[in-house]
Design an enzyme around this catalytic site. Structure first.
Site, PDB file in Angstrom:
ATOM      1  N   ASP A  97      -0.612  43.378 -14.063  1.00  0.00           N
ATOM      2  CA  ASP A  97      -1.897  42.689 -14.225  1.00  0.00           C
ATOM      3  C   ASP A  97      -1.734  41.192 -13.989  1.00  0.00           C
ATOM      4  O   ASP A  97      -0.621  40.699 -13.837  1.00  0.00           O
ATOM      5  CB  ASP A  97      -2.481  42.971 -15.628  1.00  0.00           C
ATOM      6  CG  ASP A  97      -1.443  42.855 -16.742  1.00  0.00           C
ATOM      7  OD1 ASP A  97      -0.348  42.293 -16.489  1.00  0.00           O
ATOM      8  OD2 ASP A  97      -1.713  43.323 -17.855  1.00  0.00           O
ATOM      9  N   ASN A 163      -4.758  45.832 -29.753  1.00  0.00           N
ATOM     10  CA  ASN A 163      -5.936  46.726 -29.790  1.00  0.00           C
ATOM     11  C   ASN A 163      -5.683  48.017 -29.005  1.00  0.00           C
ATOM     12  O   ASN A 163      -6.613  48.767 -28.717  1.00  0.00           O
ATOM     13  CB  ASN A 163      -7.178  46.006 -29.232  1.00  0.00           C
ATOM     14  CG  ASN A 163      -7.005  45.581 -27.776  1.00  0.00           C
ATOM     15  OD1 ASN A 163      -5.953  45.810 -27.166  1.00  0.00           O
ATOM     16  ND2 ASN A 163      -8.037  44.971 -27.208  1.00  0.00           N
ATOM     17  N   HIS A 165      -4.437  48.174 -25.889  1.00  0.00           N
ATOM     18  CA  HIS A 165      -4.548  48.094 -24.418  1.00  0.00           C
ATOM     19  C   HIS A 165      -3.177  48.241 -23.771  1.00  0.00           C
ATOM     20  O   HIS A 165      -2.151  47.887 -24.354  1.00  0.00           O
ATOM     21  CB  HIS A 165      -5.272  46.821 -23.959  1.00  0.00           C
ATOM     22  CG  HIS A 165      -4.510  45.539 -24.041  1.00  0.00           C
ATOM     23  ND1 HIS A 165      -5.070  44.364 -24.510  1.00  0.00           N
ATOM     24  CD2 HIS A 165      -3.239  45.199 -23.705  1.00  0.00           C
ATOM     25  CE1 HIS A 165      -4.181  43.390 -24.446  1.00  0.00           C
ATOM     26  NE2 HIS A 165      -3.062  43.876 -23.971  1.00  0.00           N
ATOM     27  N   GLU A 170      -8.532  47.471 -21.405  1.00  0.00           N
ATOM     28  CA  GLU A 170      -9.033  47.213 -22.749  1.00  0.00           C
ATOM     29  C   GLU A 170      -9.776  48.448 -23.274  1.00  0.00           C
ATOM     30  O   GLU A 170     -10.082  49.367 -22.493  1.00  0.00           O
ATOM     31  CB  GLU A 170      -9.995  46.010 -22.705  1.00  0.00           C
ATOM     32  CG  GLU A 170      -9.354  44.697 -22.274  1.00  0.00           C
ATOM     33  CD  GLU A 170      -8.516  44.034 -23.372  1.00  0.00           C
ATOM     34  OE1 GLU A 170      -8.050  44.725 -24.303  1.00  0.00           O
ATOM     35  OE2 GLU A 170      -8.317  42.802 -23.273  1.00  0.00           O
TER      36      GLU A 170
HETATM   37  C1  GLP Z   1      -0.813  41.244 -22.491  1.00  0.00           C
HETATM   38  C2  GLP Z   1      -0.465  42.040 -21.247  1.00  0.00           C
HETATM   39  C3  GLP Z   1       0.044  43.394 -21.595  1.00  0.00           C
HETATM   40  C4  GLP Z   1       1.101  43.282 -22.663  1.00  0.00           C
HETATM   41  C5  GLP Z   1       0.468  42.732 -23.898  1.00  0.00           C
HETATM   42  C6  GLP Z   1       1.436  42.634 -25.060  1.00  0.00           C
HETATM   43  O1  GLP Z   1      -2.104  41.364 -22.915  1.00  0.00           O
HETATM   44  N1  GLP Z   1      -1.531  42.198 -20.343  1.00  0.00           N
HETATM   45  O2  GLP Z   1       0.558  44.003 -20.413  1.00  0.00           O
HETATM   46  O3  GLP Z   1       1.651  44.545 -22.912  1.00  0.00           O
HETATM   47  O4  GLP Z   1       0.008  41.438 -23.594  1.00  0.00           O
HETATM   48  O5  GLP Z   1       2.162  41.431 -24.993  1.00  0.00           O
HETATM   49  P1  GLP Z   1       3.337  41.070 -25.953  1.00  0.00           P
HETATM   50  O6  GLP Z   1       4.509  41.857 -25.476  1.00  0.00           O
HETATM   51  O7  GLP Z   1       3.530  39.593 -25.775  1.00  0.00           O
HETATM   52  O8  GLP Z   1       2.938  41.414 -27.335  1.00  0.00           O
END
Ligand code: GLP
Length: 267
Positions: A97, A163, A165, A170
């Site tokens: 993403d 949440n 995702h 989302e």
């Molecule tokens: C973002 C990314 C996700 C990732 C999530 C968790 O929103 N788009 O792909 O998995 O954050 O991030 P973190 O590993 O920093 O908790």
């Protein structure tokens, strides 16, 4: 040039080292298609994940692999960029993403783009066919086609948002959702940028859809730290049916998911 056999030996001794340092982890498989491996800490999760990526590349040098961003995968990238015996040349690499820049003409934006993250953490260290999502933010379906070309993707590695995702799918995302531009959930904006509505920060992102993610031959989900335990527990609770309100729950319909955690998942 290092032979395949020498590289395989390197990998095996690397994995043994990793396991001597961190322990084998406890591998349980109470849900069809899903392996849960609890490891000692976030570094051990990174080490195990890197070993799985290396094994994928050795088994199929031309693999298509989709990488995540965020805090959780950092230990994995640290190990991967220090594995000189790995040959990435034939691989096709993607990331899940990317933010949609709210001010495209601004000379500097106050957040790190995921393309920069991928370069910093791994892609600057290796020679591979690297595909950046920001080149396709106006045409996400073209990026999706590249990911899916040659019967791909072989491996998708995921983190998870608070949440539920995955990538930026989302709540509300269906299992066949395509690559698309999506409005970020308020919870995601708060967790990634501290608060909603800060000038110059994105409110949207472009993401691979669940359709492409679930079409991968193999999926690895990484989750570390106490703040991820509750959501992982909720997603994989056997009573939780896959639903669009909890996008990660669609993973339960996939035949080959490995969940690497540094906490216990009660099932
Ligand atoms: C973002 C990314 C996700 C990732 C999530 C968790 O929103 N788009 O792909 O998995 O954050 O991030 P973190 O590993 O920093 O908790």
């Amino acid at each position: 040039m290092i032979s395949l056999k020498a590289r395989a030996v390197g990998l095996v001794s690397y994995q043994q080292n990793c396991r001597v340092r961190f322990g084998m982890g406890r591998n349980v498989k109470p849900l069809a298609g899903i392996h849960f491996v609890r490891l000692r800490d976030a570094d051990a999760v990174g080490c195990e994940a890197a070993g799985m990526v290396a094994a994928q590349l050795l088994a199929k040098p031309e693999s298509s692999i989709v990488f995540p961003t965020g805090r959780t995968p950092l230990p994995m990238y640290k190990v991967l960029r220090h594995m000189p015996h790995l040959n990435w040349r034939q691989s096709r690499l993607f990331h899940l993403d990317e933010y949609v820049n709210p001010a495209p003409r601004a000379p500097r934006v106050p957040y790190e783009a995921y393309a920069e993250y991928m370069n910093r953490e791994l892609w600057d260290y290796i020679t591979a066919r690297k595909h950046y999502f920001d080149h396709y933010s106006q045409k996400p379906d073209e990026y999706e086609r590249l990911v899916s070309a040659d019967d791909g993707p072989d491996l998708v590695i995921l983190g998870i948002g608070g949440n539920g995702h995955i990538a930026f799918n989302e709540p509300g995302s269906l299992p066949d959702s395509p690559a698309r531009v999506i409005d970020l959930a308020e919870q995601t904006i708060k967790s990634n940028f501290g608060s909603v509505g800060k000038a110059g920060y994105p409110l949207q992102a472009v993401t691979l859809g669940l359709g492409t993610i679930l079409s991968a031959r193999k999926i690895i989900l990484l989750a570390t730290g106490q703040d991820k335990q509750a959501i992982v527990q909720k997603v994989f609770n056997p009573k939780t049916k896959p639903s669009k309100s909890l996008p990660a729950s669609w993973l339960k319909q996939h035949p080959d998911v490995t969940v690497l955690t540094d906490f216990e998942v009660q099932l």
